[in-house]
Design a protein around this motif. Sequence first.
Motif, PDB file in Angstrom:
ATOM      1  N   ALA A 190       2.630   7.042  -5.587  1.00 37.52           N
ATOM      2  CA  ALA A 190       1.937   7.227  -6.865  1.00 37.52           C
ATOM      3  C   ALA A 190       2.109   8.657  -7.359  1.00 37.52           C
ATOM      4  O   ALA A 190       2.249   9.610  -6.576  1.00 37.52           O
ATOM      5  N   GLY A 191       2.106   8.805  -8.671  1.00 37.82           N
ATOM      6  CA  GLY A 191       2.247  10.127  -9.274  1.00 37.82           C
ATOM      7  C   GLY A 191       3.668  10.646  -9.138  1.00 37.82           C
ATOM      8  O   GLY A 191       4.648   9.936  -9.326  1.00 37.82           O
ATOM      9  N   ASP A 192       3.745  11.933  -8.779  1.00 38.82           N
ATOM     10  CA  ASP A 192       5.062  12.583  -8.627  1.00 38.82           C
ATOM     11  C   ASP A 192       5.178  13.084  -7.193  1.00 38.82           C
ATOM     12  O   ASP A 192       4.943  14.269  -6.909  1.00 38.82           O
ATOM     13  N   PRO A 193       5.508  12.182  -6.218  1.00 44.89           N
ATOM     14  CA  PRO A 193       5.531  12.591  -4.808  1.00 44.89           C
ATOM     15  C   PRO A 193       6.661  13.570  -4.534  1.00 44.89           C
ATOM     16  O   PRO A 193       7.695  13.567  -5.204  1.00 44.89           O
ATOM     17  N   SER A 194       6.457  14.363  -3.531  1.00 45.05           N
ATOM     18  CA  SER A 194       7.468  15.335  -3.111  1.00 45.05           C
ATOM     19  C   SER A 194       8.580  14.614  -2.352  1.00 45.05           C
ATOM     20  O   SER A 194       8.388  13.497  -1.856  1.00 45.05           O
ATOM     21  N   PRO A 195       9.739  15.253  -2.236  1.00 42.22           N
ATOM     22  CA  PRO A 195      10.836  14.618  -1.475  1.00 42.22           C
ATOM     23  C   PRO A 195      10.446  14.331  -0.023  1.00 42.22           C
ATOM     24  O   PRO A 195      10.854  13.304   0.543  1.00 42.22           O
ATOM     25  N   GLU A 196       9.649  15.206   0.584  1.00 42.92           N
ATOM     26  CA  GLU A 196       9.234  14.951   1.951  1.00 42.92           C
ATOM     27  C   GLU A 196       8.357  13.687   2.042  1.00 42.92           C
ATOM     28  O   GLU A 196       8.489  12.884   2.969  1.00 42.92           O
ATOM     29  N   ARG A 197       7.470  13.542   1.047  1.00 46.66           N
ATOM     30  CA  ARG A 197       6.606  12.360   1.049  1.00 46.66           C
ATOM     31  C   ARG A 197       7.428  11.102   0.815  1.00 46.66           C
ATOM     32  O   ARG A 197       7.177  10.052   1.434  1.00 46.66           O
ATOM     33  N   VAL A 198       8.388  11.188  -0.073  1.00 45.46           N
ATOM     34  CA  VAL A 198       9.244  10.030  -0.329  1.00 45.46           C
ATOM     35  C   VAL A 198       9.992   9.647   0.938  1.00 45.46           C
ATOM     36  O   VAL A 198      10.144   8.450   1.274  1.00 45.46           O
ATOM     37  N   ALA A 199      10.470  10.641   1.684  1.00 45.26           N
ATOM     38  CA  ALA A 199      11.194  10.357   2.919  1.00 45.26           C
ATOM     39  C   ALA A 199      10.278   9.690   3.952  1.00 45.26           C
ATOM     40  O   ALA A 199      10.684   8.758   4.668  1.00 45.26           O
ATOM     41  N   THR A 200       9.034  10.172   4.005  1.00 44.75           N
ATOM     42  CA  THR A 200       8.086   9.575   4.949  1.00 44.75           C
ATOM     43  C   THR A 200       7.794   8.124   4.589  1.00 44.75           C
ATOM     44  O   THR A 200       7.770   7.227   5.458  1.00 44.75           O
ATOM     45  N   ILE A 201       7.541   7.893   3.284  1.00 49.21           N
ATOM     46  CA  ILE A 201       7.256   6.517   2.838  1.00 49.21           C
ATOM     47  C   ILE A 201       8.481   5.635   3.055  1.00 49.21           C
ATOM     48  O   ILE A 201       8.369   4.459   3.455  1.00 49.21           O
ATOM     49  N   ARG A 202       9.645   6.191   2.834  1.00 50.37           N
ATOM     50  CA  ARG A 202      10.871   5.422   3.029  1.00 50.37           C
ATOM     51  C   ARG A 202      11.021   5.009   4.499  1.00 50.37           C
ATOM     52  O   ARG A 202      11.347   3.847   4.799  1.00 50.37           O
ATOM     53  N   ALA A 203      10.767   5.921   5.399  1.00 51.72           N
ATOM     54  CA  ALA A 203      10.846   5.595   6.817  1.00 51.72           C
ATOM     55  C   ALA A 203       9.795   4.544   7.200  1.00 51.72           C
ATOM     56  O   ALA A 203      10.064   3.637   8.000  1.00 51.72           O
ATOM     57  N   LYS A 204       8.611   4.681   6.581  1.00 54.38           N
ATOM     58  CA  LYS A 204       7.556   3.708   6.862  1.00 54.38           C
ATOM     59  C   LYS A 204       7.949   2.312   6.384  1.00 54.38           C
ATOM     60  O   LYS A 204       7.779   1.321   7.105  1.00 54.38           O
ATOM     61  N   LEU A 205       8.495   2.242   5.185  1.00 54.28           N
ATOM     62  CA  LEU A 205       8.897   0.943   4.638  1.00 54.28           C
ATOM     63  C   LEU A 205      10.029   0.329   5.457  1.00 54.28           C
ATOM     64  O   LEU A 205      10.056  -0.886   5.681  1.00 54.28           O
TER      65      LEU A 205
ATOM     66  N   ALA B  13       0.834  -1.213   0.000  1.00 55.17           N
ATOM     67  CA  ALA B  13       0.000   0.000   0.000  1.00 55.17           C
ATOM     68  C   ALA B  13       0.862   1.254   0.000  1.00 55.17           C
ATOM     69  O   ALA B  13       0.564   2.241  -0.704  1.00 55.17           O
ATOM     70  N   ALA B  14       1.950   1.238   0.777  1.00 53.92           N
ATOM     71  CA  ALA B  14       2.825   2.408   0.821  1.00 53.92           C
ATOM     72  C   ALA B  14       3.477   2.660  -0.525  1.00 53.92           C
ATOM     73  O   ALA B  14       3.625   3.805  -0.971  1.00 53.92           O
ATOM     74  N   ALA B  15       3.873   1.587  -1.195  1.00 57.79           N
ATOM     75  CA  ALA B  15       4.536   1.755  -2.497  1.00 57.79           C
ATOM     76  C   ALA B  15       3.550   2.198  -3.566  1.00 57.79           C
ATOM     77  O   ALA B  15       3.860   3.047  -4.416  1.00 57.79           O
ATOM     78  N   GLU B  16       2.345   1.605  -3.568  1.00 56.36           N
ATOM     79  CA  GLU B  16       1.382   1.907  -4.634  1.00 56.36           C
ATOM     80  C   GLU B  16       0.683   3.250  -4.427  1.00 56.36           C
ATOM     81  O   GLU B  16       0.420   3.975  -5.391  1.00 56.36           O
ATOM     82  N   ILE B  17       0.363   3.556  -3.179  1.00 53.45           N
ATOM     83  CA  ILE B  17      -0.401   4.784  -2.922  1.00 53.45           C
ATOM     84  C   ILE B  17       0.514   5.950  -2.565  1.00 53.45           C
ATOM     85  O   ILE B  17       0.414   7.052  -3.108  1.00 53.45           O
TER      86      ILE B  17
END
Length: 415
Positions: free
Chosen positions: A214-229, A207-211
């Motif tokens: 998705a699209g063109d996430p911001s660097p902050e969002r990528v960092a958050t998803i990365r920490a979550k993963l 879910a974290a990878a797909e949602i």
Amino acid sequence: MTVTVFPRTERGRLTAVYGSLLLLAGGGLVALVYVLLGQGLYASVSGVVSTVSPALRAGERVDVDPGRSAEPARTRAPGEQPSPEQLKSYALTRNLSDAVTEATQHRLLVVSLIALAVFAVLSIWLAWWMAGRVLRPVAVITGTARRLSGENLDERIALDAPPGELKQLADTFDAMLGRMEHLVSAQRRFAANAAHELRTPLAVQRAAAEIGLAGDPSPERVATIRAKLIGVADSSEHLIESLLLLAVSEEGLESTERVDLAALAAAELAACPQPGLTVERTLAPLTVTGDRTLLGHLVRNLLTNAVRHNRAGGRLALTTSAEGELTVSNTGPVIEPADVPRLLEPFRRRAERQHTAGEGAGLGLSIVASIARAHGAELTARANPAPDGGLTVRGRFPAVQVRPDSRRQGGVQPR
């Protein structure tokens, strides 16, 4: 081709044995009666027949012995010879006695053989019936064992019989079925829970990878998803390591050594975070034989569980005794005593899992129980009463006593 004459079933064998013993006893009884009766029959018949002979009517006494001559013994004057009439009477008496004795013995033999034949048929039938009665519980046990499968382990024999060896066998079989049912249920529950625990982090990662990406996430969002993963991966890694540790402890100990459990417990306590808790430690010398790594996991899991399920400003107590006991006690939520045994099973928690950070997988105490079994230790857990609440877990190990004269050499003596 070899022909087997002996019965192939236990009932047939018991019937053959019982029937043979009864026939042997009956045949022995007939033979004994025939021999004993034959020895005294001739004298008895001769005495009866002689009472009506002409010689005795004249006042003469006849004493006939089958092993001696037919010459009668009678009271007469010295040198007096029996008359021809007397000899004829004695011979007639002897012949009549022989005929009556032979007829009686023949009649006795025929009647005895007929009775023995009837007795043989009756004894074999009784032996067959009795063998069936005796072996009925065995047939019930066999039938139950044949019907058993993984789907009906709840079936029991419940043999209704008086106390005895077969009753004990049936009760032991029922107890074994109870243990098998418990183990199979625990195995199924473990497999289902393990699959669920492993599937949840995978679903979160997907879910974290797909949602989230998705699209063109911001660097902050990528960092958050990365920490979550990374957090989910760490949780999955911890779960897999716990499962592997549980499997290793269930396999037993490959190698053992003498372990200072008191020093090991002190080291694990020093490495365990204790935020705002009052720590009580009483570490008497305690040496056990086992695997140092597994024992370290046992103490670590007990301490982690005591800290994680404690309350703010609570208490944690760690105790070792020379009697071989390791005890960890903590304050916390009040636990129902009936719920305590379930906490020692895999994936069992006091409350439903919330999948929050730092939440365990429910394997800590089950790993402790498994390691304790591998070391031959007796593990007990009890709920602490209100208002303190919490749990007290005590493991009693086969301790190793250090002899005073061998401390400098590191020698130990098993207790």
